[in-house]
Enzyme design. Structure first.
Site, PDB file in Angstrom:
ATOM      1  N   ASN A 103     -75.334  47.577  -6.164  1.00 37.14           N
ATOM      2  CA  ASN A 103     -74.434  46.768  -5.318  1.00 37.14           C
ATOM      3  C   ASN A 103     -73.203  46.554  -6.294  1.00 37.14           C
ATOM      4  O   ASN A 103     -72.940  47.050  -7.402  1.00 37.14           O
ATOM      5  CB  ASN A 103     -75.218  45.669  -5.142  1.00 37.14           C
ATOM      6  CG  ASN A 103     -75.829  44.795  -6.372  1.00 37.14           C
ATOM      7  OD1 ASN A 103     -75.068  44.799  -6.983  1.00 37.14           O
ATOM      8  ND2 ASN A 103     -76.839  44.081  -6.006  1.00 37.14           N
ATOM      9  N   ARG A 104     -72.206  45.626  -5.778  1.00 43.33           N
ATOM     10  CA  ARG A 104     -70.993  45.160  -6.257  1.00 43.33           C
ATOM     11  C   ARG A 104     -71.058  44.903  -7.900  1.00 43.33           C
ATOM     12  O   ARG A 104     -70.655  45.245  -8.815  1.00 43.33           O
ATOM     13  CB  ARG A 104     -70.036  44.318  -5.409  1.00 43.33           C
ATOM     14  CG  ARG A 104     -68.573  43.961  -5.918  1.00 43.33           C
ATOM     15  CD  ARG A 104     -68.113  43.512  -5.087  1.00 43.33           C
ATOM     16  NE  ARG A 104     -68.912  42.355  -4.179  1.00 43.33           N
ATOM     17  CZ  ARG A 104     -68.381  41.454  -3.208  1.00 43.33           C
ATOM     18  NH1 ARG A 104     -67.254  41.969  -2.470  1.00 43.33           N
ATOM     19  NH2 ARG A 104     -69.188  40.633  -2.613  1.00 43.33           N
ATOM     20  N   ALA A 105     -72.024  43.779  -8.067  1.00 44.31           N
ATOM     21  CA  ALA A 105     -72.221  43.003  -9.295  1.00 44.31           C
ATOM     22  C   ALA A 105     -72.912  44.082 -10.357  1.00 44.31           C
ATOM     23  O   ALA A 105     -72.637  44.190 -11.529  1.00 44.31           O
ATOM     24  CB  ALA A 105     -73.335  41.918  -8.975  1.00 44.31           C
ATOM     25  N   GLU A 106     -73.891  44.939  -9.773  1.00 46.26           N
ATOM     26  CA  GLU A 106     -74.420  45.895 -10.651  1.00 46.26           C
ATOM     27  C   GLU A 106     -73.401  46.948 -11.168  1.00 46.26           C
ATOM     28  O   GLU A 106     -73.701  47.442 -12.472  1.00 46.26           O
ATOM     29  CB  GLU A 106     -75.697  46.758 -10.025  1.00 46.26           C
ATOM     30  CG  GLU A 106     -76.774  45.724  -9.731  1.00 46.26           C
ATOM     31  CD  GLU A 106     -77.790  46.447  -8.662  1.00 46.26           C
ATOM     32  OE1 GLU A 106     -78.887  45.896  -8.819  1.00 46.26           O
ATOM     33  OE2 GLU A 106     -77.435  47.319  -7.838  1.00 46.26           O
ATOM     34  N   ASP A 148     -82.666  47.451  -0.217  1.00 44.09           N
ATOM     35  CA  ASP A 148     -83.950  48.390   0.187  1.00 44.09           C
ATOM     36  C   ASP A 148     -83.657  49.283   1.552  1.00 44.09           C
ATOM     37  O   ASP A 148     -84.022  50.280   1.775  1.00 44.09           O
ATOM     38  CB  ASP A 148     -85.278  47.809   0.079  1.00 44.09           C
ATOM     39  CG  ASP A 148     -85.503  46.856  -1.189  1.00 44.09           C
ATOM     40  OD1 ASP A 148     -84.969  47.555  -2.255  1.00 44.09           O
ATOM     41  OD2 ASP A 148     -86.298  45.846  -1.070  1.00 44.09           O
TER      42      ASP A 148
END
Length: 310
Positions: A193-196, A261
């Site tokens: 995701n964006r944060a990861e 998921d």
């Protein structure tokens, strides 16, 4: 694409499983002991979480799925096994007596999550090695592999798993965790995701810089593609032919937990059926748009998926 092909897809999922418990209740007052709400619990619910929720999403689309993971010798592990069996999922849960099954307990008041309590320990090396042997035995009977990393220690041999699966000619999809993506080198696609992603490449002031940094990471890791889920901005696929952007499906967002998921499950099923990247990403985006309208870890049924695609 002919959605009738979905039932022919065979997926192997390996990763960290957990039991998601929900306590639902009403909040009518603040505790006199501390400035916190008092929740009067009216009902409870249990759902498969982590890699188990990925498997549930694959099964809900009608594809065949086998889940390989580790649990403790406890009530939560046995309950997780029962729930997965009820969802028509072939399960091989290696039991490690030295650990407790990961449990996430969420307290919900007035349809809002007030608190989450986690119980978790990492599995032993011996159990993980036994799981790797079984992984090799299961590979020939699947079309694609999903490695769902929740950082709980169940994928200590992920590098070996990627090499084995790719050598067997299988697509390998990874849901990554942490700030070191080098362990996922050689996979077909990773889906941060964006944060990861920001933890790994840092901030990008604009789309051009984002594309440059992501492409550099994709080449460094030897990936076919990298799919970034971007919340209200939809998702972006970066691969050798360039970038592909999917706008978020316009609907009310109720809960984003578990949406990743659904994305990787849908993407994997579509790729296992022979779909091209643009079709697979579009389908994953549509499925994500449905699941964020539900509370907690949830799935998109085959009927919901077909209706949303129209």
């Amino acid at each position: 694409m002919d959605l009738g092909k979905l039932s022919a897809a065979r997926l192997l999922i390996v990763g960290d499983v957990m039991l998601d418990r929900y306590w639902f209740g009403d909040v009518a007052r603040i505790s006199p002991e501390a400035p916190v709400p008092v929740v009067k619990v009216a009902r409870s619910e249990e759902r498969p979480g982590g890699a188990a929720n990925v498997a549930r999403n694959v099964a809900a689309l009608g594809a065949r799925v086998t889940l390989l993971s580790v649990v403790g010798d406890d009530e939560a592990g046995r309950r997780l096994q029962q729930l997965l069996t009820e969802n028509r999922i072939e399960v091989s849960l290696h039991v490690d007596p030295a650990i407790s099954t990961t449990v996430k307990l969420r307290v919900i008041g007035r349809q809002q999550q007030l608190l989450r309590i986690d119980f978790e320990t990492s599995p032993s090396h011996e159990v993980l090695r036994a799981k790797l042997v079984e992984f090799a035995a299961l590979l020939p009977d699947c079309d694609a592999v999903i490695l769902s990393d929740y950082g709980k220690g169940g994928l200590a041999h992920i590098g070996e798993m990627i090499r084995m699966a790719r050598a067997a000619g299988k697509k390998v999809l990874v849901d990554p965790k942490g700030d070191d993506f080098s362990k996922y080198a050689g996979a077909s696609v990773i889906t941060p995701n964006r944060a990861e992603l920001r933890e790994v490449i840092g901030r990008a002031p604009d789309e051009r810089e984002l594309a440059r940094k992501v492409e550099a990471l994709r080449r460094e890791l030897g990936l076919e593609a990298l799919l970034v889920t971007r919340s209200e901005e939809g998702m972006s696929l970066f691969h050798a032919d360039g970038a592909l952007h999917e706008r978020a499906v316009a609907r009310e967002v109720f809960d984003v937990s578990g949406a990743g998921d659904t994305v990787i499950a849908t993407l994997a099923v579509m790729l296992a059926c022979g779909a091209a990247w643009p079709d697979a990403v579009h389908a994953a985006n549509v499925a994500a748009g449905v699941v964020v309208g539900k509370l907690g870890t949830a799935v998109v049924s085959r009927d919901e998926f077909e209706a949303a695609l129209k």
